[in-house]
Design a protein around this motif. Structure first.
Motif, PDB file in Angstrom:
ATOM      1  N   ARG A 120      59.608  35.428 -12.788  1.00  0.00           N
ATOM      2  CA  ARG A 120      58.315  36.081 -13.019  1.00  0.00           C
ATOM      3  C   ARG A 120      58.390  37.580 -12.762  1.00  0.00           C
ATOM      4  O   ARG A 120      57.795  38.367 -13.502  1.00  0.00           O
ATOM      5  CB  ARG A 120      57.240  35.420 -12.172  1.00  0.00           C
ATOM      6  CG  ARG A 120      56.957  34.008 -12.652  1.00  0.00           C
ATOM      7  CD  ARG A 120      56.087  33.246 -11.707  1.00  0.00           C
ATOM      8  NE  ARG A 120      55.853  31.911 -12.256  1.00  0.00           N
ATOM      9  CZ  ARG A 120      55.128  30.991 -11.653  1.00  0.00           C
ATOM     10  NH1 ARG A 120      54.568  31.247 -10.497  1.00  0.00           N
ATOM     11  NH2 ARG A 120      54.972  29.812 -12.213  1.00  0.00           N
ATOM     12  N   ASN A 152      52.602  42.643 -19.225  1.00  0.00           N
ATOM     13  CA  ASN A 152      51.701  41.634 -18.692  1.00  0.00           C
ATOM     14  C   ASN A 152      51.883  40.255 -19.337  1.00  0.00           C
ATOM     15  O   ASN A 152      50.944  39.705 -19.923  1.00  0.00           O
ATOM     16  CB  ASN A 152      50.241  42.104 -18.828  1.00  0.00           C
ATOM     17  CG  ASN A 152      49.308  41.242 -18.004  1.00  0.00           C
ATOM     18  OD1 ASN A 152      49.730  40.552 -17.084  1.00  0.00           O
ATOM     19  ND2 ASN A 152      48.040  41.250 -18.356  1.00  0.00           N
ATOM     20  N   THR A 167      52.171  36.234 -19.788  1.00  0.00           N
ATOM     21  CA  THR A 167      51.502  35.082 -19.188  1.00  0.00           C
ATOM     22  C   THR A 167      52.584  34.073 -18.812  1.00  0.00           C
ATOM     23  O   THR A 167      53.468  33.790 -19.603  1.00  0.00           O
ATOM     24  CB  THR A 167      50.516  34.444 -20.185  1.00  0.00           C
ATOM     25  OG1 THR A 167      49.526  35.427 -20.512  1.00  0.00           O
ATOM     26  CG2 THR A 167      49.836  33.223 -19.587  1.00  0.00           C
ATOM     27  N   THR A 203      50.456  37.618 -15.756  1.00  0.00           N
ATOM     28  CA  THR A 203      49.255  36.809 -15.599  1.00  0.00           C
ATOM     29  C   THR A 203      49.667  35.353 -15.444  1.00  0.00           C
ATOM     30  O   THR A 203      50.316  34.791 -16.319  1.00  0.00           O
ATOM     31  CB  THR A 203      48.305  36.970 -16.807  1.00  0.00           C
ATOM     32  OG1 THR A 203      47.939  38.349 -16.908  1.00  0.00           O
ATOM     33  CG2 THR A 203      47.052  36.116 -16.635  1.00  0.00           C
ATOM     34  N   HIS A 204      49.291  34.808 -14.312  1.00  0.00           N
ATOM     35  CA  HIS A 204      49.557  33.404 -14.029  1.00  0.00           C
ATOM     36  C   HIS A 204      48.417  32.585 -14.630  1.00  0.00           C
ATOM     37  O   HIS A 204      47.248  32.970 -14.518  1.00  0.00           O
ATOM     38  CB  HIS A 204      49.639  33.199 -12.508  1.00  0.00           C
ATOM     39  CG  HIS A 204      50.042  31.836 -12.103  1.00  0.00           C
ATOM     40  ND1 HIS A 204      49.150  30.796 -11.983  1.00  0.00           N
ATOM     41  CD2 HIS A 204      51.253  31.323 -11.788  1.00  0.00           C
ATOM     42  CE1 HIS A 204      49.793  29.707 -11.596  1.00  0.00           C
ATOM     43  NE2 HIS A 204      51.068  30.002 -11.473  1.00  0.00           N
ATOM     44  N   GLN A 205      48.757  31.475 -15.266  1.00  0.00           N
ATOM     45  CA  GLN A 205      47.748  30.646 -15.936  1.00  0.00           C
ATOM     46  C   GLN A 205      46.587  30.245 -15.032  1.00  0.00           C
ATOM     47  O   GLN A 205      45.473  30.088 -15.502  1.00  0.00           O
ATOM     48  CB  GLN A 205      48.382  29.370 -16.488  1.00  0.00           C
ATOM     49  CG  GLN A 205      49.176  29.572 -17.751  1.00  0.00           C
ATOM     50  CD  GLN A 205      49.775  28.251 -18.258  1.00  0.00           C
ATOM     51  OE1 GLN A 205      50.052  27.353 -17.481  1.00  0.00           O
ATOM     52  NE2 GLN A 205      49.966  28.168 -19.559  1.00  0.00           N
ATOM     53  N   ILE A 219      46.103  37.682 -12.466  1.00  0.00           N
ATOM     54  CA  ILE A 219      47.063  38.790 -12.454  1.00  0.00           C
ATOM     55  C   ILE A 219      47.756  38.886 -11.094  1.00  0.00           C
ATOM     56  O   ILE A 219      47.112  38.867 -10.043  1.00  0.00           O
ATOM     57  CB  ILE A 219      46.365  40.119 -12.796  1.00  0.00           C
ATOM     58  CG1 ILE A 219      45.854  40.051 -14.239  1.00  0.00           C
ATOM     59  CG2 ILE A 219      47.309  41.303 -12.607  1.00  0.00           C
ATOM     60  CD1 ILE A 219      45.029  41.236 -14.668  1.00  0.00           C
TER      61      ILE A 219
END
Length: 169
Positions: free
Chosen positions: A75, A84, A86, A136-138, A142
């Motif tokens: 990540r 950014n 996802t 951006t994590h699901q 952010i």
């Protein structure tokens, strides 16, 4: 003490500095030595101990730490190389029950040695500007590179404390 969070919950300073990053990297750099010292001579019975009812065993924790560091490292790399991106959820519960978690813990310690070496090298090259890059994590939204480096360090220490609690029983 809440055994779920034996070192407390993750706390990231509002304004992370490169000095903070260096402190966390020092912890990461020495982690596998400390982990190895804790688990190297354990029997199967000791590796099967848990730190609380319905928690992961020492064996599962060691494998989880490697799995998690791998995911978090990826990540950080994505945040540094893409705008950014996802990232998907890391379903740690499902990862923890896969057949490879029955392997000797040595396989995950060796994996961690390499991942942590890469994390430290990458972390040492970070600039102030890169600390604000993000993914951006699901589920969690952010997350900045600075926050993720803090978690890389905290997460290892958090689970080493779990292992020590399990072994003290």
């Amino acid at each position: 003490m809440d055994v779920r969070y034996p070192i407390g919950k993750l706390q990231v300073p509002e304004n992370v500095t490169l000095e903070n990053i260096q402190e966390w990297l020092k912890e990461i750099e020495t982690y596998t030595i400390r982990l190895r010292k804790t688990v190297d001579s354990l029997s199967d019975e000791e590796l099967s101990r848990t730190y609380r009812e319905d928690s992961w065993s020492v064996r599962q924790l060691v494998h989880h730490i490697a799995d998690s560091q791998l995911n978090m490292y990826q990540r950080v790399k994505l945040a540094l190389t893409e705008e950014n991106p996802t990232v998907p959820e890391f379903n740690e519960e499902k990862w923890a029950i896969q057949p490879d978690t029955k392997l000797p813990v040595e396989s995950s310690i060796r994996m961690l040695e390499g991942i942590n070496e890469r994390i430290v090298s990458l972390g040492n090259s970070l600039t102030e500007e890169q600390l604000d890059r993000a993914f951006t994590h699901q589920i969690n939204g952010i997350v900045t590179v600075a926050e993720k480096v803090a978690k890389l360090s905290w997460h290892e220490e958090h689970h080493l404390a779990h292992i020590k609690i399990a072994l003290s029983k």
